[in-house]
Structures are given as C-alpha cells and as structure tokens.
Write a protein that holds these residues in place. Sequence first.
Motif, PDB file in Angstrom:
ATOM      1  N   ALA A 183      12.603  37.391  37.496  1.00  0.00           N
ATOM      2  CA  ALA A 183      13.410  38.232  36.356  1.00  0.00           C
ATOM      3  C   ALA A 183      12.468  38.877  35.502  1.00  0.00           C
ATOM      4  CB  ALA A 183      13.952  37.731  35.440  1.00  0.00           C
ATOM      5  N   SER A 184      11.762  40.226  35.658  1.00  0.00           N
ATOM      6  CA  SER A 184      10.111  40.567  34.408  1.00  0.00           C
ATOM      7  C   SER A 184      10.819  39.932  33.131  1.00  0.00           C
ATOM      8  CB  SER A 184      11.222  42.119  34.304  1.00  0.00           C
ATOM      9  OG  SER A 184      11.613  42.573  34.055  1.00  0.00           O
ATOM     10  N   PRO A 185       9.478  40.064  32.911  1.00  0.00           N
ATOM     11  CA  PRO A 185       9.321  39.544  31.102  1.00  0.00           C
ATOM     12  C   PRO A 185      10.230  40.482  30.158  1.00  0.00           C
ATOM     13  CG  PRO A 185       7.192  39.576  31.738  1.00  0.00           C
ATOM     14  CD  PRO A 185       8.149  40.555  32.928  1.00  0.00           C
ATOM     15  N   GLY A 186      10.629  41.385  30.750  1.00  0.00           N
ATOM     16  CA  GLY A 186      11.352  42.431  29.306  1.00  0.00           C
ATOM     17  C   GLY A 186      13.023  41.992  29.513  1.00  0.00           C
ATOM     18  N   GLN A 187      13.480  41.048  31.170  1.00  0.00           N
ATOM     19  CA  GLN A 187      14.897  40.948  31.344  1.00  0.00           C
ATOM     20  C   GLN A 187      14.473  39.205  31.153  1.00  0.00           C
ATOM     21  OE1 GLN A 187      14.254  41.207  35.563  1.00  0.00           O
ATOM     22  NE2 GLN A 187      15.592  43.256  35.795  1.00  0.00           N
ATOM     23  N   ALA A 188      13.491  38.669  31.068  1.00  0.00           N
ATOM     24  CA  ALA A 188      14.095  37.404  30.780  1.00  0.00           C
ATOM     25  C   ALA A 188      14.095  37.081  29.390  1.00  0.00           C
ATOM     26  CB  ALA A 188      13.157  36.211  31.021  1.00  0.00           C
ATOM     27  N   PHE A 189      13.789  38.109  28.429  1.00  0.00           N
ATOM     28  CA  PHE A 189      13.330  38.174  26.922  1.00  0.00           C
ATOM     29  C   PHE A 189      15.056  39.332  26.402  1.00  0.00           C
ATOM     30  CE2 PHE A 189      12.850  40.975  23.096  1.00  0.00           C
ATOM     31  CZ  PHE A 189      12.665  39.750  22.008  1.00  0.00           C
ATOM     32  N   ARG A 190      15.331  39.572  27.411  1.00  0.00           N
ATOM     33  CA  ARG A 190      16.178  39.864  27.054  1.00  0.00           C
ATOM     34  C   ARG A 190      17.891  38.910  27.175  1.00  0.00           C
ATOM     35  NH1 ARG A 190      15.093  44.577  29.273  1.00  0.00           N
ATOM     36  NH2 ARG A 190      16.307  44.405  30.868  1.00  0.00           N
ATOM     37  N   LYS A 191      18.243  38.280  28.425  1.00  0.00           N
ATOM     38  CA  LYS A 191      18.931  37.315  29.287  1.00  0.00           C
ATOM     39  C   LYS A 191      18.458  36.045  28.152  1.00  0.00           C
ATOM     40  CE  LYS A 191      20.606  40.796  31.301  1.00  0.00           C
ATOM     41  NZ  LYS A 191      21.599  41.282  31.128  1.00  0.00           N
ATOM     42  N   ILE A 192      17.407  35.791  27.725  1.00  0.00           N
ATOM     43  CA  ILE A 192      18.050  34.424  27.874  1.00  0.00           C
ATOM     44  C   ILE A 192      17.186  34.386  26.493  1.00  0.00           C
ATOM     45  CG2 ILE A 192      16.172  32.150  28.314  1.00  0.00           C
ATOM     46  CD1 ILE A 192      16.163  33.205  30.807  1.00  0.00           C
ATOM     47  N   LEU A 193      15.950  34.127  25.762  1.00  0.00           N
ATOM     48  CA  LEU A 193      15.286  34.223  24.648  1.00  0.00           C
ATOM     49  C   LEU A 193      16.521  35.280  23.334  1.00  0.00           C
ATOM     50  CD1 LEU A 193      13.115  33.110  22.525  1.00  0.00           C
ATOM     51  CD2 LEU A 193      12.153  34.772  23.506  1.00  0.00           C
ATOM     52  N   LEU A 194      17.101  36.246  23.664  1.00  0.00           N
ATOM     53  CA  LEU A 194      17.406  37.448  22.495  1.00  0.00           C
ATOM     54  C   LEU A 194      18.388  36.711  22.102  1.00  0.00           C
ATOM     55  CD1 LEU A 194      16.367  39.433  20.858  1.00  0.00           C
ATOM     56  CD2 LEU A 194      17.671  40.975  22.021  1.00  0.00           C
ATOM     57  N   PRO A 195      19.655  36.207  23.304  1.00  0.00           N
ATOM     58  CA  PRO A 195      20.894  35.457  23.178  1.00  0.00           C
ATOM     59  C   PRO A 195      20.729  34.158  21.799  1.00  0.00           C
ATOM     60  CG  PRO A 195      20.587  36.551  25.303  1.00  0.00           C
ATOM     61  CD  PRO A 195      19.596  36.550  24.819  1.00  0.00           C
ATOM     62  N   PHE A 196      19.695  33.202  22.583  1.00  0.00           N
ATOM     63  CA  PHE A 196      19.043  32.021  22.365  1.00  0.00           C
ATOM     64  C   PHE A 196      18.706  32.747  20.186  1.00  0.00           C
ATOM     65  CE2 PHE A 196      16.523  29.165  20.094  1.00  0.00           C
ATOM     66  CZ  PHE A 196      17.014  28.194  20.814  1.00  0.00           C
ATOM     67  N   LEU A 197      18.277  33.520  20.135  1.00  0.00           N
ATOM     68  CA  LEU A 197      17.872  33.925  18.785  1.00  0.00           C
ATOM     69  C   LEU A 197      19.191  34.574  18.059  1.00  0.00           C
ATOM     70  CD1 LEU A 197      14.019  35.173  19.184  1.00  0.00           C
ATOM     71  CD2 LEU A 197      14.921  32.932  18.238  1.00  0.00           C
ATOM     72  N   SER A 198      19.639  34.991  18.431  1.00  0.00           N
ATOM     73  CA  SER A 198      20.658  35.845  17.751  1.00  0.00           C
ATOM     74  C   SER A 198      21.437  35.371  16.236  1.00  0.00           C
ATOM     75  CB  SER A 198      22.761  36.026  18.750  1.00  0.00           C
ATOM     76  OG  SER A 198      22.999  35.471  19.406  1.00  0.00           O
ATOM     77  N   PRO A 199      21.326  34.077  16.625  1.00  0.00           N
ATOM     78  CA  PRO A 199      22.062  33.087  15.272  1.00  0.00           C
ATOM     79  C   PRO A 199      20.473  33.761  13.923  1.00  0.00           C
ATOM     80  CG  PRO A 199      22.541  31.957  16.936  1.00  0.00           C
ATOM     81  CD  PRO A 199      21.757  32.987  17.016  1.00  0.00           C
ATOM     82  N   ALA A 200      19.986  33.280  14.462  1.00  0.00           N
ATOM     83  CA  ALA A 200      18.463  33.571  13.666  1.00  0.00           C
ATOM     84  C   ALA A 200      17.762  35.361  13.586  1.00  0.00           C
ATOM     85  CB  ALA A 200      16.946  32.798  14.305  1.00  0.00           C
ATOM     86  N   ILE A 201      18.513  36.212  13.891  1.00  0.00           N
ATOM     87  CA  ILE A 201      18.098  37.175  13.707  1.00  0.00           C
ATOM     88  C   ILE A 201      19.235  37.757  12.452  1.00  0.00           C
ATOM     89  CG2 ILE A 201      18.467  40.183  14.651  1.00  0.00           C
ATOM     90  CD1 ILE A 201      17.782  38.125  17.150  1.00  0.00           C
ATOM     91  N   GLY A 202      21.209  37.119  12.831  1.00  0.00           N
ATOM     92  CA  GLY A 202      21.313  37.575  12.030  1.00  0.00           C
ATOM     93  C   GLY A 202      21.270  37.062  10.324  1.00  0.00           C
ATOM     94  N   SER A 203      20.556  35.637  10.711  1.00  0.00           N
ATOM     95  CA  SER A 203      20.061  34.783   8.803  1.00  0.00           C
ATOM     96  C   SER A 203      19.241  36.087   8.442  1.00  0.00           C
ATOM     97  CB  SER A 203      19.792  33.342   9.349  1.00  0.00           C
ATOM     98  OG  SER A 203      20.792  32.780  10.316  1.00  0.00           O
ATOM     99  N   ALA A 204      17.840  36.094   9.108  1.00  0.00           N
ATOM    100  CA  ALA A 204      16.810  36.885   9.093  1.00  0.00           C
ATOM    101  C   ALA A 204      17.082  38.030   8.479  1.00  0.00           C
ATOM    102  CB  ALA A 204      15.573  37.011   9.759  1.00  0.00           C
TER     103      ALA A 204
END
Length: 402
Positions: A183-204
Amino acid sequence: MNKGTGGGVIAAGFSLLFFSFLFGPLIIMVITAFNSSSFPRITPWECFTTEWFAVLIGNDRLMNGLANSLFIGVGVVLISVPIGLAGALALSEMGPRLRAALYTVLITPILIPGVVLGISTIVFWGALGRGVGADYGSIFYDGMFLTLAGQVTFISAYAMLVFLARLQRFDPTLTEAALDLGASPGQAFRKILLPFLSPAIGSAAFLTFLASFENYNTTVFTILSGNTFTTTLASKVRHGTDPSLSALAVIIIAITLVGAMVHEAHTRRSQALRDGSAARSKIYGNPVLRVIVHPLCVFAILIGSISFLAYQGSQYDASVCKQQVLDEKRARQEQLLEEQRQRIKAQKEAAGATETETSVKKSPSAFGGAFGGAAPKPVETPKSPSPFGNAFGSGTLAPKTD
C-alpha cells in the motif's frame, strides 16, 4: 448510600447545595424567559408569555451576529482540524527531545491571553497589508478574515490535543503492515489511520466549533466594526438586558439537551450491538422499543415535542393578563400619589401651626437681643442742609489764624 459511607442529612444537604449551585442560575433564567416583565425576574410574577422569543428573533443585530459566528465557526473547523491533525502526526513521528520542543511551541498559543492574540493579529496583518500596498478595503483589514485568522492560531492546538490523545492508542504496526503489503502511504492513511481517527475528528470538530462560537476575548478586537454573536450579547448586556436573552438561553439549553439525548441513544445502541447484548435486552430485543430508542426516532420525538410546545405557546394570548397587570400598576401609582399629597398637606399644616406658636419679635441687634439694652446706641451726627455735607460752608476753607 448510608451514614457509614457518607450518607445522611449532611450529605443530602451538600448535594442539594451543589446541584443548586450548578443548575440554579439556568433554572432561574429559563423561568424568566416566560415572564412578561420587561426585566428578567421571577418575582413578582406577572403573566405567562412567549413573546420574548419573537423579540429575540426580531433583533436584526443579534441575528446578523449569529450568522457571522456560524460562518466563522465553520471556517475555523475546516482550518483548525487539518492543522491539528498534522501537528499531532508530526509529534507522533518525532524523537523525544524534538517532540518536547515542538509540543511546547504548538501548545503556547493556548497559554497566551486572548487579548494579546487579538491585538497581535491586528498588528501583524495590518503591517503585512501595508507592506504589500493593500488598501483598507482589502482582506487584511476585513474583520471576518482577521477573526478567522486570530481564532485559528490557538484553536488548532485544541484539535491537536484531541488527536494526540487518540493516537496514543494507535498501533503503528498496522500502518507498517499495510506498507509492507504494497500500500502507498496515502492508501495506508486513508484505509487505516483515518478510520481509526474518525471519532477524534468528530470530537475535534465539535470542540473547535464551540471554542470559536463562544470566543470573546480575541474576537472583540479582530472583528473591528463588525459583530459576532458574543460581542453583540456583551454590548446588549452593557446597554440593558431584557428577557429575550433568557429566551436565547432556553433555545441553547434545548439544543444541548436534544444533542445529548440523541448522542446517549446512539452510544447505548452501538454498545449493545457491539457486545452482542441487544438480543437479550428487554429494550433492543423488543421490535417496537427498538425502533423507539433508535437515535433518529429519539431525535424526531424530541423535535416533535418541542415543536408542539412552541406552537401551543405561540397560540397563548397574554394581552388580557398584561392589561390587568397594567391597570393594577396604575391604580397602585395613583394610590401612592394620593398618599404623597396627603403627607405633604399634613406637613404644611404642621409647619403653619409651628410658625404661629413661635411668632417672636426679632431684635434689631446683631446679637439677636441677647444683651438687651446694653448694646451701644449709634452716634447721631447732625445733618447739614448743604447737599455737599457742608464741606464748602462758610469759614471751612478760610485760613486758620492763631
């Protein structure tokens, strides 16, 4: 709770005082929103009315300030959340020493007073505008832009703290495994890190919006000749308040309660579905109750209830009650005026009787006759028949001869 674990009358009294301290002002403010008195108060109660909500909506300055605050708040969210996320990711990838130094730099805007941030924002963007030759109608002197820039400088740090707290629970091996699998760094960010941070994004996003919406110390300087919701409220309070502000508090409290109840319904439903206890639950196992406690259904029920109460309140006519209160006030005023007239008349009569009894002849002496006839009599000088006081009389100008 019992006496052994801290219960009893004292604990109950302390709890009552504690909750009264927390919710007492809110309860009083909610009640004053429905009193027809022109000043926010509970007693004396005059008439039940909902006219202050119409007064609030009809305030153009307040509504314009509300629109400006919403616009600035959305802009702050769109800018602060990505900046905060970038700062948190940068801190998580650095070494301990550099991380501590960068953390201190990024967190410093929170510790600076808002007044200083507001003034420094005006000075910085004004100098930059003069440096590029911009006129006063440019963006460098626009209150909305300056407010947006000034709030982003410190609200981004709030978002960064939220993301840092979430990233502490992230397993970096997941991203490394994705990269190893091609996976590219962008794909790893979109597929793994961003879903994990989705609650924090809403809270922020929610936190930054509230921080922007209620900010006053920085906004009062950067908004220049414009106004926001908080600055308009502050000026309204300084020039005299009325129950329309209580009506505003009722609306804010209602929105908060609706959001909290819907969020609680969503949390409980998600928890029940996640741990598999929904089928065994009396509520989520019942088809009818499961639909009722669904977050969307809870939201619809609450909004429907509030709309029904608002409609019933708008149909209530308080004019008759207000006229009765006005008549009572006039009658009371007339009574007070009549009592004052009688009191003044009695005082005048008492003063006239006192003057009659103390009619003493005044002495011509400068000492008020205290020494009686001992006062020296004035020396009488013979008057001259001449209009010049006999200054040119016969013999007065003749040379004296001894």
